[in-house]
Design a protein around this motif. Sequence first.
Motif, mmCIF file in Angstrom:
data_model
loop_
_atom_site.group_PDB
_atom_site.id
_atom_site.type_symbol
_atom_site.label_atom_id
_atom_site.label_comp_id
_atom_site.label_asym_id
_atom_site.label_seq_id
_atom_site.Cartn_x
_atom_site.Cartn_y
_atom_site.Cartn_z
ATOM 1 N N LEU A 23 0.823 -1.206 0.000
ATOM 2 C CA LEU A 23 0.000 0.000 0.000
ATOM 3 C C LEU A 23 0.859 1.258 0.000
ATOM 4 C CD1 LEU A 23 -2.966 -0.918 2.361
ATOM 5 C CD2 LEU A 23 -3.010 -0.565 -0.110
ATOM 6 N N ILE A 24 2.008 1.216 0.651
ATOM 7 C CA ILE A 24 2.908 2.374 0.635
ATOM 8 C C ILE A 24 3.392 2.643 -0.782
ATOM 9 C CG2 ILE A 24 5.136 3.247 1.438
ATOM 10 C CD1 ILE A 24 4.672 1.717 4.047
ATOM 11 N N VAL A 25 3.756 1.580 -1.496
ATOM 12 C CA VAL A 25 4.200 1.736 -2.886
ATOM 13 C C VAL A 25 3.064 2.253 -3.760
ATOM 14 C CG1 VAL A 25 5.025 0.499 -4.918
ATOM 15 C CG2 VAL A 25 6.019 0.013 -2.686
ATOM 16 N N VAL A 26 1.852 1.734 -3.550
ATOM 17 C CA VAL A 26 0.698 2.178 -4.340
ATOM 18 C C VAL A 26 0.442 3.670 -4.122
ATOM 19 C CG1 VAL A 26 -1.814 2.031 -4.487
ATOM 20 C CG2 VAL A 26 -0.444 -0.051 -4.562
ATOM 21 N N VAL A 27 0.459 4.118 -2.859
ATOM 22 C CA VAL A 27 0.237 5.536 -2.570
ATOM 23 C C VAL A 27 1.334 6.392 -3.203
ATOM 24 C CG1 VAL A 27 0.129 7.257 -0.732
ATOM 25 C CG2 VAL A 27 -1.069 5.085 -0.466
ATOM 26 N N ALA A 28 2.584 5.901 -3.176
ATOM 27 C CA ALA A 28 3.681 6.643 -3.805
ATOM 28 C C ALA A 28 3.463 6.777 -5.313
ATOM 29 C CB ALA A 28 5.009 5.952 -3.516
ATOM 30 N N LEU A 29 3.026 5.677 -5.950
ATOM 31 C CA LEU A 29 2.751 5.727 -7.392
ATOM 32 C C LEU A 29 1.610 6.683 -7.708
ATOM 33 C CD1 LEU A 29 3.090 1.949 -8.352
ATOM 34 C CD2 LEU A 29 4.663 3.802 -8.932
ATOM 35 N N LEU A 30 0.588 6.684 -6.857
ATOM 36 C CA LEU A 30 -0.521 7.612 -7.061
ATOM 37 C C LEU A 30 -0.047 9.054 -6.934
ATOM 38 C CD1 LEU A 30 -3.356 5.800 -5.073
ATOM 39 C CD2 LEU A 30 -3.139 5.990 -7.547
ATOM 40 N N GLY A 31 0.839 9.309 -5.961
ATOM 41 C CA GLY A 31 1.380 10.659 -5.808
ATOM 42 C C GLY A 31 2.162 11.101 -7.032
ATOM 43 N N VAL A 32 2.955 10.168 -7.598
ATOM 44 C CA VAL A 32 3.703 10.493 -8.815
ATOM 45 C C VAL A 32 2.749 10.791 -9.972
ATOM 46 C CG1 VAL A 32 5.287 9.562 -10.550
ATOM 47 C CG2 VAL A 32 5.741 9.192 -8.127
ATOM 48 N N VAL A 63 -5.559 -2.498 -5.950
ATOM 49 C CA VAL A 63 -6.261 -1.999 -4.764
ATOM 50 C C VAL A 63 -7.639 -2.633 -4.664
ATOM 51 C CG1 VAL A 63 -7.205 0.068 -3.663
ATOM 52 C CG2 VAL A 63 -4.970 0.158 -4.767
ATOM 53 N N LEU A 64 -8.321 -2.797 -5.794
ATOM 54 C CA LEU A 64 -9.634 -3.456 -5.773
ATOM 55 C C LEU A 64 -9.503 -4.912 -5.322
ATOM 56 C CD1 LEU A 64 -12.640 -3.277 -6.352
ATOM 57 C CD2 LEU A 64 -12.159 -3.908 -8.728
ATOM 58 N N LEU A 172 8.759 -6.130 1.170
ATOM 59 C CA LEU A 172 9.719 -5.915 0.089
ATOM 60 C C LEU A 172 10.829 -6.955 0.095
ATOM 61 C CD1 LEU A 172 10.038 -2.013 0.146
ATOM 62 C CD2 LEU A 172 8.632 -3.447 -1.342
ATOM 63 N N ARG A 173 11.155 -7.497 1.278
ATOM 64 C CA ARG A 173 12.220 -8.506 1.352
ATOM 65 C C ARG A 173 11.797 -9.837 0.757
ATOM 66 N NH1 ARG A 173 13.622 -8.446 7.610
ATOM 67 N NH2 ARG A 173 11.340 -8.486 7.607
ATOM 68 N N THR A 174 10.491 -10.105 0.769
ATOM 69 C CA THR A 174 10.029 -11.413 0.279
ATOM 70 C C THR A 174 9.449 -11.349 -1.127
ATOM 71 O OG1 THR A 174 7.838 -11.061 1.246
ATOM 72 C CG2 THR A 174 9.507 -12.119 2.636
ATOM 73 N N VAL A 175 9.461 -10.146 -1.762
ATOM 74 C CA VAL A 175 8.886 -10.025 -3.108
ATOM 75 C C VAL A 175 9.576 -10.932 -4.114
ATOM 76 C CG1 VAL A 175 8.654 -8.458 -5.077
ATOM 77 C CG2 VAL A 175 7.870 -7.751 -2.824
ATOM 78 N N PRO A 176 10.936 -10.965 -4.198
ATOM 79 C CA PRO A 176 11.567 -11.834 -5.203
ATOM 80 C C PRO A 176 11.213 -13.305 -5.047
ATOM 81 C CG PRO A 176 13.146 -10.221 -4.367
ATOM 82 C CD PRO A 176 11.944 -10.138 -3.485
ATOM 83 N N SER A 177 11.273 -13.801 -3.811
ATOM 84 C CA SER A 177 10.979 -15.220 -3.615
ATOM 85 C C SER A 177 9.503 -15.522 -3.859
ATOM 86 C CB SER A 177 11.369 -15.639 -2.190
ATOM 87 O OG SER A 177 10.648 -14.879 -1.226
ATOM 88 N N THR A 178 8.624 -14.612 -3.436
ATOM 89 C CA THR A 178 7.192 -14.824 -3.666
ATOM 90 C C THR A 178 6.861 -14.814 -5.148
ATOM 91 O OG1 THR A 178 6.673 -13.763 -1.549
ATOM 92 C CG2 THR A 178 4.887 -13.952 -3.149
ATOM 93 N N ALA A 179 7.447 -13.867 -5.889
ATOM 94 C CA ALA A 179 7.195 -13.797 -7.327
ATOM 95 C C ALA A 179 7.725 -15.035 -8.034
ATOM 96 C CB ALA A 179 7.843 -12.541 -7.900
ATOM 97 N N SER A 180 8.919 -15.494 -7.639
ATOM 98 C CA SER A 180 9.490 -16.692 -8.259
ATOM 99 C C SER A 180 8.626 -17.909 -7.996
ATOM 100 C CB SER A 180 10.904 -16.920 -7.731
ATOM 101 O OG SER A 180 11.439 -18.118 -8.225
ATOM 102 N N SER A 181 8.144 -18.023 -6.759
ATOM 103 C CA SER A 181 7.298 -19.164 -6.420
ATOM 104 C C SER A 181 5.979 -19.125 -7.170
ATOM 105 C CB SER A 181 7.051 -19.179 -4.905
ATOM 106 O OG SER A 181 6.162 -20.210 -4.557
#
Length: 378
Positions: A23-32, A63-64, A172-181
């Motif tokens: 959600l922090i990343v989403v809000v940052a993208l919305l701000g950009v 978000v939906l 953010l630390r588990t994104v690479p492993s989660t995406a790979s799995s």
Amino acid sequence: MGSSDGSAPEGSRSLVGAVSADLIVVVALLGVGIATVLTPTLRIEPVQTLIGLLYVSFVPGYVLSLVLFPAADGAVDEGNEPRDATETSPSGSDRPGETGIESISALKRLGFAAGASFVLVAVVGTAVSLTSIGEQVPTTILVVSVVTLVVIPVALRRRAELPPAARFRVSLRTVPSTASSALFRSDSRADLALTLLFVTMLLLAAGSVGYAVTAPKEKGTFSEFYLLTTNQTGDLVADDYPTEFVAGEPRPIVVGIGNQEYEPVTYTVIVELQNVRLENNRTVVLERERLQQFSPTVSHNDTWLQYHQIEPEMTGTRLRLTYLLYRDAPPATPTTENAYRDLRLWINVSAPQGTNANALSAPQQANTNAVRPVAAPR
């Protein structure tokens, strides 16, 4: 209600605890995205294209998905029971189905986010196009951003209603492993097919954006070139052009350029009064009087207007007031044939009363820059 020990209410602690990196990343993208629309210096084609891709392919639909599927994958088994049966929902029920708990796999969540985003952006973009409430791409980004910001608190509330162990969260630390799995360790052929389809869609989307950013936009590029006058109320109109002049007496007119070339352009505008004659089905310029020259630099999707006065010295009937437009520098001999755009206005120029008309029939070399810019009417 607050707790007896003076600590923050349980609901507030739950909402704060429901915030995660996604959600922090989403809000940052919305701000950009919002900054890109509201800041003129950031409203350039590559930036808007990249921001637009993020909205089309991911952000609003993601978000939906948090609203509809707040639970982590595996938090609910086939019997719709939490894996940790000792934890209960805020309503007191240990049956997540009674509070609307739903979960999907990470891969299905990504697919849902992509599909829902495309639908939402298409609906908003069509509405903006039909209502003409603004430029389509910036206005669509702004509307989608506002809608997404409104939905985020709903997603937080839905997540906060679940036991902490059952909430879908992204670190953010588990994104690479989660995406790979999720992408490469599918347990069924259906999951594998869905993975390949999703990767293909991402590659096609990235290729489309790369082409849109780097390819030269030759098709559909043009420059608007026009003359305007001011009416009795001071508004600019494409009507009632002056056609009767007296030599040495100025009359106002406005020349305008609209840049739709997808890049900044330095134009050259040459204003000439020409005495022409038709010979063998071609127009021959017998005399010419250079009145003025402008060299504006106009950004893409911007408009340049120049208020000025036409003050001719050449006299005669059916004289051609010609505006020639060039991209960059003009040739040594500007003509209507080599101009990028041209405008023509047929006028009559009479000699002042008490003046010998023959004395003013030739161009006056001492007054070749007789046109003077004037301030725009308020």
